[in-house]
Design an enzyme around this catalytic site. Sequence first.
Site, PDB file in Angstrom:
ATOM      1  N   ARG A 172       6.478  -1.989  48.896  1.00  0.00           N
ATOM      2  CA  ARG A 172       7.012  -3.344  48.913  1.00  0.00           C
ATOM      3  C   ARG A 172       6.988  -4.029  47.553  1.00  0.00           C
ATOM      4  NH1 ARG A 172       5.692  -1.897  53.811  1.00  0.00           N
ATOM      5  NH2 ARG A 172       3.917  -0.996  52.734  1.00  0.00           N
ATOM      6  N   THR A 173       5.858  -3.921  46.848  1.00  0.00           N
ATOM      7  CA  THR A 173       5.758  -4.676  45.588  1.00  0.00           C
ATOM      8  C   THR A 173       6.774  -4.157  44.570  1.00  0.00           C
ATOM      9  OG1 THR A 173       3.430  -5.021  46.090  1.00  0.00           O
ATOM     10  CG2 THR A 173       4.125  -5.540  43.860  1.00  0.00           C
ATOM     11  N   LYS A 200      -1.564  12.201  29.781  1.00  0.00           N
ATOM     12  CA  LYS A 200      -1.954  12.837  28.512  1.00  0.00           C
ATOM     13  C   LYS A 200      -3.145  12.141  27.877  1.00  0.00           C
ATOM     14  CE  LYS A 200       2.918  13.739  27.482  1.00  0.00           C
ATOM     15  NZ  LYS A 200       4.009  13.364  26.576  1.00  0.00           N
ATOM     16  N   ARG A 221       0.432  -2.400  38.144  1.00  0.00           N
ATOM     17  CA  ARG A 221      -0.592  -2.211  39.187  1.00  0.00           C
ATOM     18  C   ARG A 221      -1.520  -1.104  38.714  1.00  0.00           C
ATOM     19  NH1 ARG A 221       0.643  -1.480  45.507  1.00  0.00           N
ATOM     20  NH2 ARG A 221       0.797  -3.746  45.250  1.00  0.00           N
ATOM     21  N   HIS A 249      -4.265  -9.938  43.670  1.00  0.00           N
ATOM     22  CA  HIS A 249      -2.853  -9.562  43.867  1.00  0.00           C
ATOM     23  C   HIS A 249      -2.085 -10.888  43.931  1.00  0.00           C
ATOM     24  CE1 HIS A 249       0.694  -7.506  44.944  1.00  0.00           C
ATOM     25  NE2 HIS A 249       0.257  -6.739  45.912  1.00  0.00           N
TER      26      HIS A 249
HETATM   27  C1  NCD Z   1      -1.337  -4.576  49.521  1.00  0.00           C
HETATM   28  C2  NCD Z   1      -1.951  -4.089  48.223  1.00  0.00           C
HETATM   29  O1  NCD Z   1      -1.422  -3.217  47.548  1.00  0.00           O
HETATM   30  O2  NCD Z   1      -2.984  -4.656  47.881  1.00  0.00           O
HETATM   31  N1  NCD Z   1      -0.023  -4.151  49.716  1.00  0.00           N
HETATM   32  C3  NCD Z   1       1.019  -4.805  49.165  1.00  0.00           C
HETATM   33  O3  NCD Z   1       1.085  -5.048  47.967  1.00  0.00           O
HETATM   34  N2  NCD Z   1       1.973  -5.266  49.978  1.00  0.00           N
HETATM   35  C4  NCD Z   1      -2.194  -4.323  50.695  1.00  0.00           C
HETATM   36  C5  NCD Z   1      -2.751  -2.953  50.929  1.00  0.00           C
HETATM   37  O4  NCD Z   1      -2.463  -2.003  50.215  1.00  0.00           O
HETATM   38  O5  NCD Z   1      -3.490  -2.841  51.885  1.00  0.00           O
END
Ligand code: NCD
Length: 433
Positions: A172-173, A200, A221, A249
């Site tokens: 999703r992100t 590397k 991320r 997040h």
């Molecule tokens: C979440 C995350 O990555 O923290 N997912 C997301 O970004 N929609 C929640 C999760 O992974 O449980």
Amino acid sequence: MPPPLLPADLPSPSSYIVMEVRVDLLDKRAQEPPQHRHLYFAEVWREVVVRLGMCGCLACIMPLLPTSTSEIANEGGRRLYSKWTRRTQSTHTTTDKQAMTTEGELVPAALTEDPRSWVGQHFLSVTQLSLPALELFLREAEAMKALVTAHGGDRRMQGRILGSIFFEPSTRTTSSFQAAFQRLGGSCLHVNESTSSAQKGETLSDTVRSMACYCDLVVVRHPVKGSVGSAAGTCPKPLLNAGDGTGEHPTQSLLDLLTVKLELGEITGKTVALVGDLKHGRTAHSLARLLCLFSGVKLIFVSPESLSMPEEVKEYVGSRGVAQREVFTLDADVLAETDVLYMTRVQKERFATTADYDAVKDIFRITPQVMEQGKSTLVLMHPLPRVGEIDEEVDRDPRAAYFRQMENGMYARMALVALILGVPTFHTQSRLS
Ligand code: NCD
């Protein structure tokens, strides 16, 4: 051929930089008669549009203009530009000028209700936001939803590139950031752990810096808490935290709040139960902090004892005077008083052993029977992915908002990137003159 008006290495396109360039050039031409300066402005503007790859339509240009075009024509420019620049510089910090603590850590800038305060900034934590800033964001996100509904998007990001680097899985992100940028006419680059030079032995900050050479905005991320903030210290382009391990997040919280606003009309006074793996769940950490901006909000933390909300989050909530309570079962009392039920997954990847994970993995499960105990106006949310916390049968319940929430992620990220790259729908034109 006359020399180009703008330097070839024009940095990140933001209204701030564009304005700086124009003021600089105007200064060089100060000897020109004032009545000709508006013509000079038009010449410079054309050059800016070409260099930044903007389409040049009024909708793209207006957010970057200090005031209406007629005023520019009438006033001839110089006085107006210098006034605008003074005001901008006093309220604005460009990314490379952000404050550092004595330990050399970056303190991300506060984002306010003034859209100029967002331009060129990193977004690392929800603690950068104030209530008026959030109100601006929500307005912007609702406008993006209306834009997509009416036209599918526009071209305001034309010529701009979003770069994303993901060292943890994501559906999703990543997709919503890319969809957001593309719907605004931009393009995207993506690398993940297996294809990046991290394989590397490259450091995160070097990988991020490299991506920043090609892009106008970088989204990262990473599994280590605090790592995205550290990389921001050497990133010359705005950096957005898309999840730093068990830390935060923040962009998820923006879409979560947008969802509560769209589902319930308001956030003030609501009771929000955060349920599941609150120890590792970064979405819950950010959301709990962000909800503290709204008066009368009550937080209920529901988790197994071993996965309770970290002390640092509870202290933050307490220091803001927000009502909070911690329980270890999702019982009828909690369900009866809850306005927003925010489920989270038990985060298998953060456990030392499979046995530790197995001991807690199925502890909370929302079924149609559980939903019967909730309010008729309950909003059931989940950042997703779900791994058994919500029965698929519940999807048919109109109170199940998690797929709408997911879609809101795109509108929220459209609003965020537009604010950070200085092309929001709502800008303070009137305040600038
Ligand atoms: C979440 C995350 O990555 O923290 N997912 C997301 O970004 N929609 C929640 C999760 O992974 O449980």
